[in-house]
Design a protein around this motif. Structure first.
Motif, PDB file in Angstrom:
ATOM      1  N   PHE A   1       0.871  -1.178   0.032  1.00 32.22           N
ATOM      2  CA  PHE A   1      -0.155   0.093  -0.028  1.00 32.22           C
ATOM      3  C   PHE A   1       0.871   1.356  -0.038  1.00 32.22           C
ATOM      4  N   PRO A   2       1.859   1.537   0.679  1.00 31.42           N
ATOM      5  CA  PRO A   2       2.583   2.649   0.787  1.00 31.42           C
ATOM      6  C   PRO A   2       3.422   2.749  -0.556  1.00 31.42           C
ATOM      7  N   TYR A   3       3.734   1.735  -1.191  1.00 32.35           N
ATOM      8  CA  TYR A   3       4.581   1.830  -2.421  1.00 32.35           C
ATOM      9  C   TYR A   3       3.272   2.589  -3.626  1.00 32.35           C
ATOM     10  N   LEU A   4       2.295   1.814  -3.427  1.00 34.02           N
ATOM     11  CA  LEU A   4       1.292   2.338  -4.498  1.00 34.02           C
ATOM     12  C   LEU A   4       0.598   3.814  -4.309  1.00 34.02           C
ATOM     13  N   CYS A   5       0.735   4.088  -2.851  1.00 39.38           N
ATOM     14  CA  CYS A   5       0.333   5.532  -2.567  1.00 39.38           C
ATOM     15  C   CYS A   5       1.218   6.449  -3.057  1.00 39.38           C
ATOM     16  N   HIS A   6       2.768   5.947  -3.025  1.00 47.64           N
ATOM     17  CA  HIS A   6       3.834   6.963  -3.202  1.00 47.64           C
ATOM     18  C   HIS A   6       4.014   7.110  -4.871  1.00 47.64           C
TER      19      HIS A   6
ATOM     20  N   GLY B   1      -0.023   9.929  -4.309  1.00 49.40           N
ATOM     21  CA  GLY B   1      -0.169  10.350  -2.697  1.00 49.40           C
ATOM     22  C   GLY B   1      -1.607  10.517  -2.343  1.00 49.40           C
ATOM     23  N   GLY B   2      -2.076  11.630  -1.815  1.00 52.36           N
ATOM     24  CA  GLY B   2      -3.249  11.728  -1.476  1.00 52.36           C
ATOM     25  C   GLY B   2      -4.310  11.536  -2.407  1.00 52.36           C
ATOM     26  N   ALA B   3      -4.126  11.892  -3.729  1.00 50.99           N
ATOM     27  CA  ALA B   3      -5.033  11.334  -4.834  1.00 50.99           C
ATOM     28  C   ALA B   3      -5.367   9.976  -4.679  1.00 50.99           C
ATOM     29  N   PHE B   4      -4.282   9.093  -4.621  1.00 57.48           N
ATOM     30  CA  PHE B   4      -4.693   7.718  -4.584  1.00 57.48           C
ATOM     31  C   PHE B   4      -5.218   7.300  -3.275  1.00 57.48           C
ATOM     32  N   LEU B   5      -5.041   7.879  -2.235  1.00 58.14           N
ATOM     33  CA  LEU B   5      -5.859   7.594  -1.075  1.00 58.14           C
ATOM     34  C   LEU B   5      -7.401   7.911  -1.240  1.00 58.14           C
ATOM     35  N   LEU B   6      -7.609   9.112  -2.071  1.00 58.48           N
ATOM     36  CA  LEU B   6      -9.204   9.334  -2.119  1.00 58.48           C
ATOM     37  C   LEU B   6      -9.800   8.279  -3.063  1.00 58.48           C
ATOM     38  N   LEU B   7      -8.823   8.020  -4.043  1.00 57.45           N
ATOM     39  CA  LEU B   7      -9.361   6.922  -5.188  1.00 57.45           C
ATOM     40  C   LEU B   7      -9.652   5.641  -4.302  1.00 57.45           C
TER      41      LEU B   7
ATOM     42  N   PHE C   1       5.815  14.638   1.083  1.00 49.39           N
ATOM     43  CA  PHE C   1       6.009  14.210  -0.326  1.00 49.39           C
ATOM     44  C   PHE C   1       4.964  13.294  -0.409  1.00 49.39           C
ATOM     45  N   MET C   2       4.718  12.225   0.753  1.00 46.61           N
ATOM     46  CA  MET C   2       3.933  11.112   0.313  1.00 46.61           C
ATOM     47  C   MET C   2       2.434  11.557   0.095  1.00 46.61           C
ATOM     48  N   PHE C   3       1.862  12.497   0.867  1.00 48.90           N
ATOM     49  CA  PHE C   3       0.489  12.858   0.893  1.00 48.90           C
ATOM     50  C   PHE C   3       0.186  14.052  -0.047  1.00 48.90           C
TER      51      PHE C   3
END
Length: 688
Positions: free
Chosen positions: A95-100, A104-110, A288-290
């Motif tokens: 999950f951290p890799y995909l989010c990165h 970042g934050g856009a992937f979390l919303l998706l 940078f992540m989010f």
């Protein structure tokens, strides 16, 4: 004449009777009432009660049938089991890799969007089906439609494939855990041979060298097999022994282990989070992540990766969710459970992401500052040699690189970029953070390197690998339950010898798992991880969704849930199951299949001469193995359909020839506690 003889006389089985149907003049109805039993001991024996089919009188008789279905001793045990299974190693390194990599934050919303409209509804579907029918995956889908009994067998096959390679990761964690109790850590510095640093290590890094050469002793490609790695073989044996002991008495023993294995990882994650936030560079890494990059929503591959992560994070299709929920009382609020477990899973992924990027931000900051120090030393030499004019030299104290702030160096380099020697770089923190790593590379290379920079590194290393071990162990318990529960319920001989089945399964798992302990074993593990589960599980979930929402009927399913819970879930679920979830899973299936055929599958290899990773294409024989894995995992679905079709036709032909009449119920009935038919305890209701 008792019920059993009555059924034999009419060429019937219990499955031919429609339980809980209303009484009519055209057919007989048998209704069994059974209360949820407490968790029984394996050596307990219950008395079966035979019922006279005509008089309704009952007489106790000793039987060798298995015990009544076990149940959770408390709701806490159930939550620990479900959370322990769904929260696994993927939450920490996938999950951290995909989010990165995906905004970042856009992937979390998706991810949240897909979890709400696809993940949770399907999770709720599996929970409700298991709780209503109180069987494992084979029994549940066979009950809904005998022609779809192959779905359960496919789930068992995939669970077995996953268990084979997943336990190898536990073996690696055990190996690193054992090597953590020394100072300095063996992957902290490059080894020397005759006062000369080993070339492979100096060209890569100490952590990469230890992982590829000491832990795996890996070959250059999958074509080179090599010998078995003795240390990993011993660790694999230890891992399977722990799993076997944990599953020895079924959920009675596994839940006791889960009190530690499911809770301990959260303690470690919070410890790492607190320690990580105190490190220099942690907030840069998290920032940078989010940072949201909303343009990634236009990329179809990002949607595919987000959907796949939701799918695997919740453990859909494995049959373990169904198995665990089948031990619940029928009035348990599985709707609330679906939301609770899903959001715990998501919050765990976010927590792990914070930890990972706080620590990786610290690692990146150290690398960047090393780059700054090296560049300033070179700049000083060039200045003394007269190669750099004095007006180009930075205003800060470049003779003491440790005192230089990264921002000051970046501003200076940006201003005089065209005037500095070509061997100097900008030492960009963002570029260093973009060098994302996933999977084993994140856990056994990047994270271990970061921990060597911490004071008391052996303590943090032992804590980290103990956390990985417990995360994997909880998932292994759920995976094994997805195999053992359906098989023991389907085959009575296995049910009477479930302890022997558990031991035999672990022995077979260990022997087949030796494939992954060869020097080329990591390449086979990547093959299994990428292809043995992904496509088959998607196919399984497509059939699950279709069978419940269309064959059985979404409205009927909601009626069953209403009868079970005492209230009716929203009608929104009907449309989510019938259209949104089904179309989403079909889209994911299509995207995954197309991606496999568009480009030849590759794997990441380690080149010893270059001391670097490189992508290689799978050889033809490996592609054949890959295809066989997918075919073997999905084959039970069509085989089950054909078998049920032929069995029904043969039965009808035999009845017509023998002049037998079968009791047929022309009305559809709701889902019922199917386990009551096979595991009766106490007096059964008389036949109407």
């Amino acid at each position: 004449m008792n019920l059993q003889r009555y059924l034999v006389a009419f060429n019937l089985s219990y499955c031919d009777l429609d339980v809980q149907a209303p009484v009519q003049t055209d057919f007989f109805v048998v209704s069994f009432q059974m209360e949820k039993q407490p968790l029984p001991a394996d050596d307990d024996r219950t008395e079966a009660t035979e019922v006279d089919g005509l008089t309704g009188e009952s007489s106790p008789q000793e039987t060798s049938e298995p015990d009544a279905r076990a149940g959770w001793n408390s709701k806490i045990e159930y939550f620990l089991a479900q959370v322990g299974f769904s929260v696994g190693l993927g939450n920490v390194w996938r999950f951290p890799y995909l989010c990165h990599q995906n905004g970042g934050g856009a992937f979390l919303l998706l991810y949240i969007l897909l979890m709400l409209i696809v993940g949770i509804p399907l999770f709720f579907l599996e929970l409700a089906a298991g709780q209503a029918i109180r069987q494992g995956s084979i029994g549940v889908w066979k009950y809904i439609s005998p022609r779809l009994s192959g779905i359960g067998y496919s789930s068992c096959v995939v669970c077995f494939f996953v268990a084979l390679y997943y336990n190898v990761i536990l073996a690696w964690s055990l190996f690193y855990l054992g090597n953590s109790f020394q100072h300095p850590l063996p992957w902290e510095k490059c080894p020397e041979q005759g006062n000369v640093t080993v070339k492979e290590c100096s060209k890569s890094s100490p952590t990469s060298y230890f992982w590829y050469r000491k832990a795996l002793d890996i070959t250059d490609s999958i074509d080179e097999t090599g010998s078995f790695n003795t240390y990993i073989v011993c660790c694999l044996l230890a891992a399977w022994t722990v799993v076997c002991l944990g599953m020895f008495k079924g959920i009675k023993t596994s839940v006791k282990v889960m009190y530690f294995s499911s809770i301990f990882p959260y303690v470690v994650l919070f410890c790492f989070l607190i320690r990580g936030l105190l490190l220099d560079g942690a907030f840069e890494g998290i920032g940078f992540m989010f940072y949201p990059k909303l343009e990634i929503w236009a990329d179809v591959q990002v949607w595919r990766q987000a959907a796949t992560q939701v799918f695997f994070a919740l453990g859909l299709g494995f049959g373990s969710i169904i198995a665990y929920s089948s031990y619940n009382p029928r009035n348990n609020n599985c709707h609330r459970d679906a939301f609770t477990v899903s959001f715990i899973n998501f919050l765990t992924s976010v927590l792990a992401t914070l930890v990972v990027f706080a620590v990786l931000g610290f690692r990146a900051k150290n690398k960047v500052m090393e780059c700054v120090a090296s560049n300033l030393n070179d700049l000083s030499k060039h200045f003394h040699d007269g190669l750099v004019p004095s007006n180009v030299m930075p205003p800060f104290n470049y003779s003491d690189p440790k005192s230089v702030a990264l921002k000051d160096y970046s501003n200076w380099f940006e201003e005089f970029r065209s005037m500095v020697p070509g061997n100097l770089t900008d030492c960009d923190l963002e570029k260093e953070m973009q060098k994302g790593v996933e999977g084993t590379g994140l856990a056994f290379i990047a994270f271990t390197e970061a921990m060597t920079l911490l004071p008391g590194s052996p303590f943090w290393s032992a804590l980290f690998f103990l956390m990985l071990l417990n995360l994997g162990l909880s998932t292994m318990f759920g995976t094994m339950e997805g195999i053992l529960a359906p098989l023991s319920e389907r085959f009575k001989c296995l049910a009477r010898n479930k302890t022997k089945l558990t031991i035999a399964s672990c022995i077979i798992g260990f022997l087949l798992g030796l494939l992954f302990t060869q020097r080329c074993g990591n390449y086979f593990m990547m093959m299994f991880d990428d292809y043995s589960a992904t496509l088959p599980l998607i196919i399984v979930v497509v059939f699950e969704t279709f069978s419940v929402s269309w064959l059985y009927g979404a409205d009927r399913f909601l009626n069953d849930i209403e009868a079970m819970l005492g209230w009716r879930p929203s009608v929104v679920y009907k449309y989510l199951w019938k259209y949104v979830c089904l179309l989403a899973m079909l889209g994911l299936l299509g995207a995954t299949t197309i991606r496999m055929f568009l480009s030849r599958p590759t794997y990441m290899s380690w080149n010893q001469e270059k001391a670097s990773e490189e992508h290689l294409e799978y050889p033809d024989w490996a592609l054949a193995v890959l295809a066989l894995l997918i075919i073997f995992a999905t084959l039970p679905v069509p085989v089950g359909f054909i078998h049920a079709f032929l069995q029904k036709r043969n039965t009808q032909s035999r009845d017509a020839e023998n002049g037998h009449y079968r009791m047929v119920n022309t009305e559809e009935t709701a889902m019922t506690d199917f386990s009551a038919l096979e595991h009766r305890n106490g007096d059964a209701a008389p036949v109407s």
